[in-house]
Design a protein around this motif. Sequence first.
Motif, PDB file in Angstrom:
ATOM      1  N   GLN A 222      27.199  22.648  91.357  1.00  0.00           N
ATOM      2  CA  GLN A 222      26.232  22.177  92.343  1.00  0.00           C
ATOM      3  C   GLN A 222      25.257  21.226  91.664  1.00  0.00           C
ATOM      4  OE1 GLN A 222      24.692  25.018  95.337  1.00  0.00           O
ATOM      5  NE2 GLN A 222      22.670  24.521  94.516  1.00  0.00           N
ATOM      6  N   HIS A 223      25.064  20.049  92.265  1.00  0.00           N
ATOM      7  CA  HIS A 223      24.216  19.031  91.626  1.00  0.00           C
ATOM      8  C   HIS A 223      23.708  18.087  92.711  1.00  0.00           C
ATOM      9  CE1 HIS A 223      22.452  16.564  88.681  1.00  0.00           C
ATOM     10  NE2 HIS A 223      23.492  16.195  87.958  1.00  0.00           N
ATOM     11  N   MET A 228      18.891  19.696  89.826  1.00  0.00           N
ATOM     12  CA  MET A 228      19.231  18.905  88.647  1.00  0.00           C
ATOM     13  C   MET A 228      19.602  19.782  87.446  1.00  0.00           C
ATOM     14  SD  MET A 228      19.100  15.717  89.515  1.00  0.00           S
ATOM     15  CE  MET A 228      18.974  14.832  87.948  1.00  0.00           C
ATOM     16  N   ARG A 229      19.932  21.052  87.689  1.00  0.00           N
ATOM     17  CA  ARG A 229      20.264  21.957  86.586  1.00  0.00           C
ATOM     18  C   ARG A 229      21.370  21.439  85.661  1.00  0.00           C
ATOM     19  NH1 ARG A 229      21.906  27.296  89.246  1.00  0.00           N
ATOM     20  NH2 ARG A 229      22.499  25.865  90.931  1.00  0.00           N
ATOM     21  N   PRO A 230      22.423  20.790  86.188  1.00  0.00           N
ATOM     22  CA  PRO A 230      23.488  20.347  85.278  1.00  0.00           C
ATOM     23  C   PRO A 230      23.020  19.376  84.195  1.00  0.00           C
ATOM     24  CG  PRO A 230      24.295  20.382  87.523  1.00  0.00           C
ATOM     25  CD  PRO A 230      22.815  20.606  87.601  1.00  0.00           C
ATOM     26  N   GLN A 231      21.886  18.709  84.427  1.00  0.00           N
ATOM     27  CA  GLN A 231      21.381  17.765  83.430  1.00  0.00           C
ATOM     28  C   GLN A 231      20.504  18.438  82.368  1.00  0.00           C
ATOM     29  OE1 GLN A 231      22.423  14.570  83.261  1.00  0.00           O
ATOM     30  NE2 GLN A 231      23.780  15.161  84.950  1.00  0.00           N
ATOM     31  N   LYS A 232      20.271  19.731  82.480  1.00  0.00           N
ATOM     32  CA  LYS A 232      19.373  20.415  81.543  1.00  0.00           C
ATOM     33  C   LYS A 232      20.101  20.848  80.271  1.00  0.00           C
ATOM     34  CE  LYS A 232      16.170  20.062  84.658  1.00  0.00           C
ATOM     35  NZ  LYS A 232      15.114  19.031  84.527  1.00  0.00           N
ATOM     36  N   ARG A 369      10.176  22.441  91.577  1.00  0.00           N
ATOM     37  CA  ARG A 369      10.389  23.358  90.464  1.00  0.00           C
ATOM     38  C   ARG A 369      11.676  23.024  89.735  1.00  0.00           C
ATOM     39  NH1 ARG A 369       9.411  27.058  94.795  1.00  0.00           N
ATOM     40  NH2 ARG A 369       7.241  27.782  94.836  1.00  0.00           N
ATOM     41  N   ASN A 370      11.702  23.368  88.451  1.00  0.00           N
ATOM     42  CA  ASN A 370      12.925  23.287  87.657  1.00  0.00           C
ATOM     43  C   ASN A 370      13.779  24.497  88.019  1.00  0.00           C
ATOM     44  OD1 ASN A 370      14.932  23.298  85.747  1.00  0.00           O
ATOM     45  ND2 ASN A 370      13.583  23.261  83.972  1.00  0.00           N
ATOM     46  N   LEU A 371      14.889  24.276  88.711  1.00  0.00           N
ATOM     47  CA  LEU A 371      15.695  25.393  89.193  1.00  0.00           C
ATOM     48  C   LEU A 371      16.370  26.169  88.073  1.00  0.00           C
ATOM     49  CD1 LEU A 371      17.235  24.033  92.525  1.00  0.00           C
ATOM     50  CD2 LEU A 371      15.217  25.467  92.160  1.00  0.00           C
ATOM     51  N   MET A 372      16.406  25.618  86.851  1.00  0.00           N
ATOM     52  CA  MET A 372      16.863  26.406  85.699  1.00  0.00           C
ATOM     53  C   MET A 372      15.952  27.613  85.494  1.00  0.00           C
ATOM     54  SD  MET A 372      19.606  25.427  83.827  1.00  0.00           S
ATOM     55  CE  MET A 372      19.282  25.771  82.087  1.00  0.00           C
ATOM     56  N   ASP A 377      21.265  28.868  84.895  1.00  0.00           N
ATOM     57  CA  ASP A 377      22.168  27.759  84.628  1.00  0.00           C
ATOM     58  C   ASP A 377      23.169  27.585  85.772  1.00  0.00           C
ATOM     59  OD1 ASP A 377      23.329  25.653  83.261  1.00  0.00           O
ATOM     60  OD2 ASP A 377      24.022  26.837  81.562  1.00  0.00           O
ATOM     61  N   CYS A 378      24.011  26.585  85.643  1.00  0.00           N
ATOM     62  CA  CYS A 378      25.009  26.281  86.664  1.00  0.00           C
ATOM     63  C   CYS A 378      25.831  27.531  87.009  1.00  0.00           C
ATOM     64  CB  CYS A 378      25.947  25.196  86.174  1.00  0.00           C
ATOM     65  SG  CYS A 378      25.149  23.633  85.780  1.00  0.00           S
TER      66      CYS A 378
END
Length: 384
Positions: A222-223, A228-232, A369-372, A377-378
């Motif tokens: 999911q992105h 934007m979790r995959p970019q973390k 918010r940072n969803l991480m 994580d993903c």
Amino acid sequence: MSLSVAHATSPAPPPLPGRRLLVRPARCAGFVGPAVESAAPGARAATVSSSRAGDSLAICRVLNGMWQTSGGWGRIDRADAVDAMLAYADAGLSTFDMADHYGPAEDLYGMFINRVRRERPPEMLEEIKGLTKWVPPPVKMTRSYVEDNINKSRKRMDVAALDMVQFHWWDYSNPGYLDALKHMTDLKEEGKIKTVALTNFDTERLQIILENGIPIVSNQVQHSIVDMRPQKKMAELCQLTGVKLITYGTVMGGLLSEKFLDTNVSIPFAGPPLNTPSLQKYKRMVDAWGGWSLFQALLQTLKTVSLKHGVPIATVAVRYILNQTSVAGSMVGVRLGLSEHIRDTNAILSLKLDEEDMNSITEASKRGRNLMDVIGDCGDEYRA
């Protein structure tokens, strides 16, 4: 437009040698394989080659997502659905993403690919790609169990070899996922699967899988501008190893569209209904990210960019994610036989967002918010 993927501290595997990138202006195709390079901004196609296992797969950078065939979006007429699939393929949107549990999706692909064989030239058949997923229960992964399930998809999709099998696993505490993937790799060597991939795996488990020698080409996660979790963490490992990302939820079931701009869905009957499984799912993501008011500010930013380029909000939303690190392709859901957005979908591939556009969208995204920190994580949302 409302367009509807125990070794935590181990070092990442080294980059693979021998990568190269070729950009082709032809129809919507690009290779996904264990390599680092992404398509140039605005390119319809990119060839990514691998030197690890020699695996590669030509896909369209915008994939036709078939979750909508599983129910909840309206009744699907099979003949109309196959006609719609042909229309998408004729327009160059030649990659279809499905799963063993998406209702009749694999059967529809089998009907469709036979129509292509009978009614279209051989070169078009070579461009068509069917990506499926296998989502087994966490039982013992024997060779016979894995092969039987792969054979079911081969039969339903009416192909000798599955272009890509994206594997999902529910319970990381059960290491059977490694057994399953090793059996899938053997089936690949035997010609029943062309490429082995993952869906909704986190960074830690992806690294473990790669360390076990499994030739993973992609991870579907999911992105979106909201998520934007995959970019973390994930994108960093992908850059090191060449694994690519295929994204879903990129238009959030249609929430990232003009339809939901200047609306208030918290008041009953005041805004558009959240009447599909995807709208309800991604509304929960909006709530986790920052709520509806902040989401409205994001939509306003996207609307400004969309007016600048003369395209819908959803087109901008997908293009932004396609420009992110290690993203090979993004999913756009198709309601086959019920509605179509071929023209707007193709516009994604020609849209070029400039630095000002990208920066303004990034700034709006970071206000939430940072969803991480909220979810993890993903794929962690499936393993809470």
